[in-house]
Design a protein around this motif. Sequence first.
Motif, short mmCIF file in Angstrom:
data_model
loop_
_atom_site.label_atom_id
_atom_site.label_comp_id
_atom_site.label_asym_id
_atom_site.label_seq_id
_atom_site.Cartn_x
_atom_site.Cartn_y
_atom_site.Cartn_z
N ASP A 51 19.49 11.54 65.89
CA ASP A 51 19.54 12.10 65.73
C ASP A 51 21.13 12.45 64.77
O ASP A 51 22.01 11.23 64.88
CB ASP A 51 19.06 13.27 65.50
CG ASP A 51 20.23 14.24 66.85
OD1 ASP A 51 21.34 13.43 67.38
OD2 ASP A 51 20.27 15.05 67.54
N ASN A 155 22.60 20.29 69.82
CA ASN A 155 22.43 19.83 68.72
C ASN A 155 21.07 18.97 68.05
O ASN A 155 21.44 18.16 67.30
CB ASN A 155 23.79 19.54 67.90
CG ASN A 155 25.32 20.78 68.14
OD1 ASN A 155 24.92 21.11 67.38
ND2 ASN A 155 25.90 20.11 69.34
N ALA A 157 17.96 17.71 67.18
CA ALA A 157 17.30 17.06 65.90
C ALA A 157 15.87 18.19 66.04
O ALA A 157 15.46 18.20 67.23
CB ALA A 157 17.59 16.17 65.38
N GLU A 158 16.04 18.89 65.15
CA GLU A 158 14.20 19.87 64.80
C GLU A 158 13.24 19.10 64.61
O GLU A 158 13.65 18.25 63.60
CB GLU A 158 14.86 21.12 64.61
CG GLU A 158 15.49 21.89 65.37
CD GLU A 158 15.42 23.44 65.06
OE1 GLU A 158 14.79 24.18 64.48
OE2 GLU A 158 16.22 24.20 65.41
N ASN A 159 11.57 18.87 64.05
CA ASN A 159 10.84 18.45 63.93
C ASN A 159 11.33 17.23 64.26
O ASN A 159 11.17 16.11 63.36
CB ASN A 159 11.30 18.71 62.54
CG ASN A 159 10.93 20.35 62.17
OD1 ASN A 159 10.06 20.58 63.06
ND2 ASN A 159 12.21 21.35 61.22
N TRP A 160 11.59 16.11 64.99
CA TRP A 160 11.97 14.82 65.30
C TRP A 160 11.54 14.29 66.32
O TRP A 160 10.42 13.70 66.35
CB TRP A 160 13.64 14.95 65.57
CG TRP A 160 14.49 13.31 66.65
CD1 TRP A 160 13.57 12.61 65.00
CD2 TRP A 160 15.19 13.31 67.34
NE1 TRP A 160 15.02 11.55 65.30
CE2 TRP A 160 15.26 11.68 66.70
CE3 TRP A 160 15.50 13.62 67.74
CZ2 TRP A 160 15.93 10.82 67.21
CZ3 TRP A 160 16.56 13.27 68.67
CH2 TRP A 160 16.48 11.12 68.54
N LEU A 438 15.83 22.39 75.60
CA LEU A 438 15.53 21.62 74.20
C LEU A 438 13.65 23.07 73.94
O LEU A 438 12.98 22.61 73.32
CB LEU A 438 13.95 20.71 75.13
CG LEU A 438 15.39 20.25 75.80
CD1 LEU A 438 14.21 18.79 76.24
CD2 LEU A 438 16.16 19.08 74.80
N SER A 440 13.42 25.93 73.30
CA SER A 440 13.67 27.05 72.74
C SER A 440 13.82 26.03 71.62
O SER A 440 13.93 27.05 70.13
CB SER A 440 15.22 27.53 72.89
OG SER A 440 16.43 26.17 72.38
N LYS A 441 13.90 24.78 70.63
CA LYS A 441 13.45 23.81 69.35
C LYS A 441 12.72 23.23 69.60
O LYS A 441 11.61 23.78 68.48
CB LYS A 441 14.92 22.92 69.91
CG LYS A 441 16.38 23.43 69.50
CD LYS A 441 17.23 22.16 69.47
CE LYS A 441 18.27 22.29 69.90
NZ LYS A 441 19.08 22.50 68.25
N TYR A 442 11.79 23.38 70.63
CA TYR A 442 10.22 22.97 70.64
C TYR A 442 9.06 23.31 71.20
O TYR A 442 9.17 23.26 72.55
CB TYR A 442 9.92 21.87 71.07
CG TYR A 442 10.99 20.19 70.19
CD1 TYR A 442 10.31 19.55 68.95
CD2 TYR A 442 12.55 19.51 70.31
CE1 TYR A 442 11.00 18.65 68.62
CE2 TYR A 442 12.96 18.87 69.63
CZ TYR A 442 12.06 18.39 67.72
OH TYR A 442 12.94 17.93 66.99
#
Length: 487
Positions: A51, A155, A157-160, A438, A440-442
């Motif tokens: 990412d 940092n 990447a989201e939607n990865w 992780l 919180s992002k996914y």
Amino acid sequence: MNAHLEALAPNLVWRHFRTLCNTPRPSGHEAALVATLEAWADAQGLTHDRDAFGNLRLCKPASPGCEQAPGVVLQGHLDMVAQANTGHDHDFTRDPISTYVKEGWLHADGTTLGADNGLGVAAILAVLEDPELTHGPLEALFTLEEETSMGGALNLAENWLEGTLLLNLDSEDRGQVYIGCAGGADVVVDAQLPSAGLLEEEQVLSLALTGLKGGHSGVDVHKPLGNANRLLVRVLRALETFDARLISYQGGTLRNAIPREAFAQVALPADDVEAALATVASLERTLKTELGSGDSGLVLTAKRTAPAEIEPLTRDASAMLLAAMHAAPCGVERMSADVPGVVETSNNLGVLSLEAGRFHLCALVRSLHDSATAAMADRFQALFGLMGARVKVENGYPGWAPNPESGLLAMFKQRHAALLGREPEVKVIHAGLECGILGSKYPHLDMISFGPLIRGAHSPNERVELDSVVEFWDMLRAMIEELATKR
């Protein structure tokens, strides 16, 4: 280097751990290891990408017939804490880690071992290589700079990531599985303080407090360990009886390691030097008695030294600074009311320094409740704001809220009982696992964390129990094969 590791079982895991030991990887210097892993992935026929921050992902398609199984993310961090014993010359950006086996444990020679999180990373690589393992779609996520700032996870990447289940392999206790962790934040304090020249009647004393065990500022914070910064500041406060003025200070090297050593210089009237030396000797006995067997190696020394080239602080500035350092929160603040035996909120006075009037502090606040992390950080702002210091709260990261109803947890407990004859202990850890960030992002990820038995992490006493690595590997394989049967 470290060829003996390949004679250990399980061979696949230890072979990859050898690569990690031989490739320098302190936080911020993971590039060489990333390149090595990418080359290895190419040789294995695995796809890989990074990412924008540089986090590395390796992907392996499902075994034939397991394409409909849920995607599994295997996660660990590539960096390690760089700590060496005093007098042990080691450049963590260039030198490999030298290891040896003693009484069933793997140690490093005078440095941190990097089992945190090197063994988790090695196990993930072994999974990707194992030709006999039946598995669903696999993603290996290797994050950067976990030990210094959680930068990789923060940092990420989201939607990865594509998987729905995540196995974090960054825990350090045999027979346990973690389903929650503390969040945290760094508190950074800076100030320029007034100084005044050394007086004719003043002499300089150099003080050193060494010999403490140190340890992980979260996992070990509740243990009867000394914090070198807390203890040496106490000594300096006692020397104020003799009108001592602080010249310089250096204690601790990492905000997430309990400081093992601290050093200071003070100026005080020559007529009081002998009495001050006697006070220091008496305090050494007092501190050793207080610490007892929990941290019995403390050594406190003081000696006359040549006049300092750096001016001491003014008497008022010295007194104000020492009072603030002495009053600053340190250690366990509160135990959890909901999870027995677990620390809820704590702080580590990790790094303190004073040079030419420039004061710097970096502390790490942790809590199971993000609101309590913020409240503790605000106490630092209130305290050091009184002396006009600049106080910043940065690198904050969320906690991981436990989910006792997790399907992944239920499977782990069942597999653990079937394989090892006992259910694992379900735990919440007072440390900053990346799972909170992780999640919180996914937010759809179902997560657990487990690992081998590691002791002394973040210190040169770090070691890993060999038998626990076998157990850890067996559990990891069993989980992946069980998940491959799910639809």
